[in-house]
Design an enzyme around this catalytic site. Sequence first.
Site, PDB file in Angstrom:
ATOM      1  N   PHE A   1       0.858  -1.192   0.000  1.00 33.11           N
ATOM      2  CA  PHE A   1       0.000   0.000   0.000  1.00 33.11           C
ATOM      3  C   PHE A   1       0.892   1.240   0.000  1.00 33.11           C
ATOM      4  O   PHE A   1       1.852   1.315   0.770  1.00 33.11           O
ATOM      5  CB  PHE A   1      -0.887  -0.035   1.250  1.00 33.11           C
ATOM      6  CG  PHE A   1      -1.969   0.991   1.247  1.00 33.11           C
ATOM      7  CD1 PHE A   1      -3.092   0.816   0.455  1.00 33.11           C
ATOM      8  CD2 PHE A   1      -1.870   2.123   2.033  1.00 33.11           C
ATOM      9  CE1 PHE A   1      -4.115   1.760   0.452  1.00 33.11           C
ATOM     10  CE2 PHE A   1      -2.884   3.072   2.032  1.00 33.11           C
ATOM     11  CZ  PHE A   1      -4.010   2.894   1.240  1.00 33.11           C
TER      12      PHE A   1
ATOM     13  N   ASP B   1       2.253  -4.957   8.706  1.00 34.90           N
ATOM     14  CA  ASP B   1       1.042  -4.137   8.643  1.00 34.90           C
ATOM     15  C   ASP B   1      -0.145  -5.099   8.526  1.00 34.90           C
ATOM     16  O   ASP B   1      -0.223  -5.886   7.572  1.00 34.90           O
ATOM     17  CB  ASP B   1       1.114  -3.193   7.436  1.00 34.90           C
ATOM     18  CG  ASP B   1      -0.051  -2.204   7.425  1.00 34.90           C
ATOM     19  OD1 ASP B   1      -1.120  -2.533   7.974  1.00 34.90           O
ATOM     20  OD2 ASP B   1       0.118  -1.113   6.850  1.00 34.90           O
TER      21      ASP B   1
ATOM     22  N   TYR C   1     -10.587   0.892  10.916  1.00 33.44           N
ATOM     23  CA  TYR C   1     -11.833   1.165  10.179  1.00 33.44           C
ATOM     24  C   TYR C   1     -12.150   0.154   9.077  1.00 33.44           C
ATOM     25  O   TYR C   1     -13.127   0.306   8.374  1.00 33.44           O
ATOM     26  CB  TYR C   1     -11.837   2.582   9.600  1.00 33.44           C
ATOM     27  CG  TYR C   1     -10.641   2.951   8.747  1.00 33.44           C
ATOM     28  CD1 TYR C   1     -10.535   2.529   7.424  1.00 33.44           C
ATOM     29  CD2 TYR C   1      -9.623   3.748   9.258  1.00 33.44           C
ATOM     30  CE1 TYR C   1      -9.445   2.865   6.648  1.00 33.44           C
ATOM     31  CE2 TYR C   1      -8.525   4.097   8.499  1.00 33.44           C
ATOM     32  CZ  TYR C   1      -8.441   3.654   7.191  1.00 33.44           C
ATOM     33  OH  TYR C   1      -7.359   3.989   6.433  1.00 33.44           O
ATOM     34  N   LYS C   2     -11.302  -0.855   8.918  1.00 36.10           N
ATOM     35  CA  LYS C   2     -11.578  -1.868   7.893  1.00 36.10           C
ATOM     36  C   LYS C   2     -12.382  -3.000   8.534  1.00 36.10           C
ATOM     37  O   LYS C   2     -13.537  -2.805   8.875  1.00 36.10           O
ATOM     38  CB  LYS C   2     -10.270  -2.303   7.244  1.00 36.10           C
ATOM     39  CG  LYS C   2      -9.660  -1.155   6.431  1.00 36.10           C
ATOM     40  CD  LYS C   2      -8.283  -1.420   5.918  1.00 36.10           C
ATOM     41  CE  LYS C   2      -7.815  -0.227   5.073  1.00 36.10           C
ATOM     42  NZ  LYS C   2      -6.356  -0.202   4.914  1.00 36.10           N
TER      43      LYS C   2
ATOM     44  N   ARG D   1     -12.298  -4.855  -6.862  1.00 32.99           N
ATOM     45  CA  ARG D   1     -11.911  -5.477  -5.593  1.00 32.99           C
ATOM     46  C   ARG D   1     -13.156  -5.728  -4.745  1.00 32.99           C
ATOM     47  O   ARG D   1     -13.999  -4.835  -4.610  1.00 32.99           O
ATOM     48  CB  ARG D   1     -10.947  -4.535  -4.886  1.00 32.99           C
ATOM     49  CG  ARG D   1     -10.045  -5.174  -3.888  1.00 32.99           C
ATOM     50  CD  ARG D   1      -9.076  -4.142  -3.340  1.00 32.99           C
ATOM     51  NE  ARG D   1      -9.778  -3.048  -2.665  1.00 32.99           N
ATOM     52  CZ  ARG D   1      -9.259  -2.362  -1.638  1.00 32.99           C
ATOM     53  NH1 ARG D   1      -8.068  -2.652  -1.184  1.00 32.99           N
ATOM     54  NH2 ARG D   1      -9.935  -1.388  -1.085  1.00 32.99           N
TER      55      ARG D   1
HETATM   56  C1  LIG Z   1      -5.808   0.989   4.704  1.00 34.70           C
HETATM   57  C2  LIG Z   1      -4.337   0.887   4.831  1.00 34.70           C
HETATM   58  C3  LIG Z   1      -3.621   1.892   5.441  1.00 34.70           C
HETATM   59  C4  LIG Z   1      -4.324   3.123   5.920  1.00 34.70           C
HETATM   60  O1  LIG Z   1      -3.490   4.050   6.491  1.00 34.70           O
HETATM   61  P1  LIG Z   1      -4.113   5.358   7.136  1.00 34.70           P
HETATM   62  O2  LIG Z   1      -2.992   5.933   7.877  1.00 34.70           O
HETATM   63  O3  LIG Z   1      -5.283   4.939   7.964  1.00 34.70           O
HETATM   64  O4  LIG Z   1      -4.600   6.221   6.029  1.00 34.70           O
HETATM   65  C5  LIG Z   1      -2.245   1.727   5.582  1.00 34.70           C
HETATM   66  N1  LIG Z   1      -1.636   0.617   5.121  1.00 34.70           N
HETATM   67  C6  LIG Z   1      -2.318  -0.369   4.517  1.00 34.70           C
HETATM   68  C7  LIG Z   1      -1.603  -1.579   4.039  1.00 34.70           C
HETATM   69  C8  LIG Z   1      -3.685  -0.261   4.341  1.00 34.70           C
HETATM   70  O5  LIG Z   1      -4.359  -1.218   3.730  1.00 34.70           O
END
Ligand SMILES: *Cc1c(COP(=O)(O)O)cnc(C)c1O
Length: 417
Positions: A125, A195, A220-221, A376
């Site tokens: 990401f 992560d 939030y996921k 997705r």
């Molecule tokens: C959703 C996600 C994030 C989100 O980061 P924020 O700091 O909340 O914007 C970070 N890393 C991964 C791999 C994600 O899927």
Amino acid sequence: MNRHDAEQLDAQDPLAPLRQHFHLPEGLVYLDGNSLGALPKATPDRVRRTIKQEWGQDLIGSWNTAGWIDMPRRLGDRIAPWIGARAGEVLVADSTSVNLYKVLHAALQLQQGQRKRVVSERSNFPTDNYIAQSVARAHGSELVLVDTPEDIPSLLDERCAVLMLTHVNYRSGRMHDMGLLTRWAQQAGALAVWDLAHSAGAVPVDLLGSAADFAVGCGYKYLNGGPGAPAFVWAHPRHQGQVWQPLTGWLGHAAPFAFTPDYQPAPGIQQDQCGTPPILALAALESALDVFDIARQLGGMSAIRAKSVALTEAFIAAVDAALPQVRVESPRASAQRGSQVALSLPAEVDTYAVMQALISRGVVGDFRDGEPPLLRFGFTPLYTRHTDVVDAVAALQDVLTSGDWQAPGFQRKGKVT
Ligand SMILES: *Cc1c(COP(=O)(O)O)cnc(C)c1O
């Protein structure tokens, strides 16, 4: 699988009672809980109570009387069992990006400048790689990216300080073997940072069993904490007290209310608290974690994982059967797949417009640009049904065969895709 079979499977699903704890609009097939989890029904009242009673009536006393000050740790304790950590080791704070900044700095400090590389995947990401670039730069190191996971072992050598990976890839849904990669990294003298953004609450994670070094994850996921919910951070107990995390705010101080001029880190993960916690957002996340308590009674992570595998397998099988022109871009082996499935379309089809057309029919997934562009679909085991799988594939088939996606309007992109 036809709709009747799907209904039968839903009737036998031990987690089926969880769906009633979520507010899901009638008629909507929501397959984007991996991006923004659905609203738990109890959350509005929980947040209202925090606002009206705790804030409105009790005001500043609520830091003590409502336990506000302990919420980052209390919520961390509740997330811990879902990620293979123990109570006291997890802190809920800040965003995933910010927590990654903290743990990467800490990891590079632990390596004492001996090693100059942070290794990750090009397909990680973007925020993870952006943060890693900045941290590596501050330490006179560099971020080195592999193009395929198979190349990771070749970079685990005496130059590698940190292997930073996202456990479940945000695009492909590919899931790494955390235990194996952590072991390989550590055998090479590197530290392993994970992560868990697309893992926590959806797939089994065993941080302690894997002997991982640091981890961060998203609220939030799959945890359903609400838009922009605070994230979490974990460090293996062996690293506690060894180095300072870089955002040395007052609430990570050993005695914040002593108001001393010098920084002294709090023991344990409390050090990762920087400033004042966002209580309204924590209240929302806390009520979302109540649903996980019910999930534990209904079979816990093994039931969640079994359902996730069943849903994603059913989806892949239905796509294969109905849509020969569509490619499954996620691993077909369940053991290597998280709780999501990505599809790609023939080059002449506008993938973005197809997703918009699907959404207009009440099937919500999302679009991720890249090579190839992807549709997705996330299958949150807490509230997704087998009938949702059948309905989603039928809708996708209809959008593709009708050519409806070519209608004007479906090409228009919002700021968030
Ligand atoms: C959703 C996600 C994030 C989100 O980061 P924020 O700091 O909340 O914007 C970070 N890393 C991964 C791999 C994600 O899927």
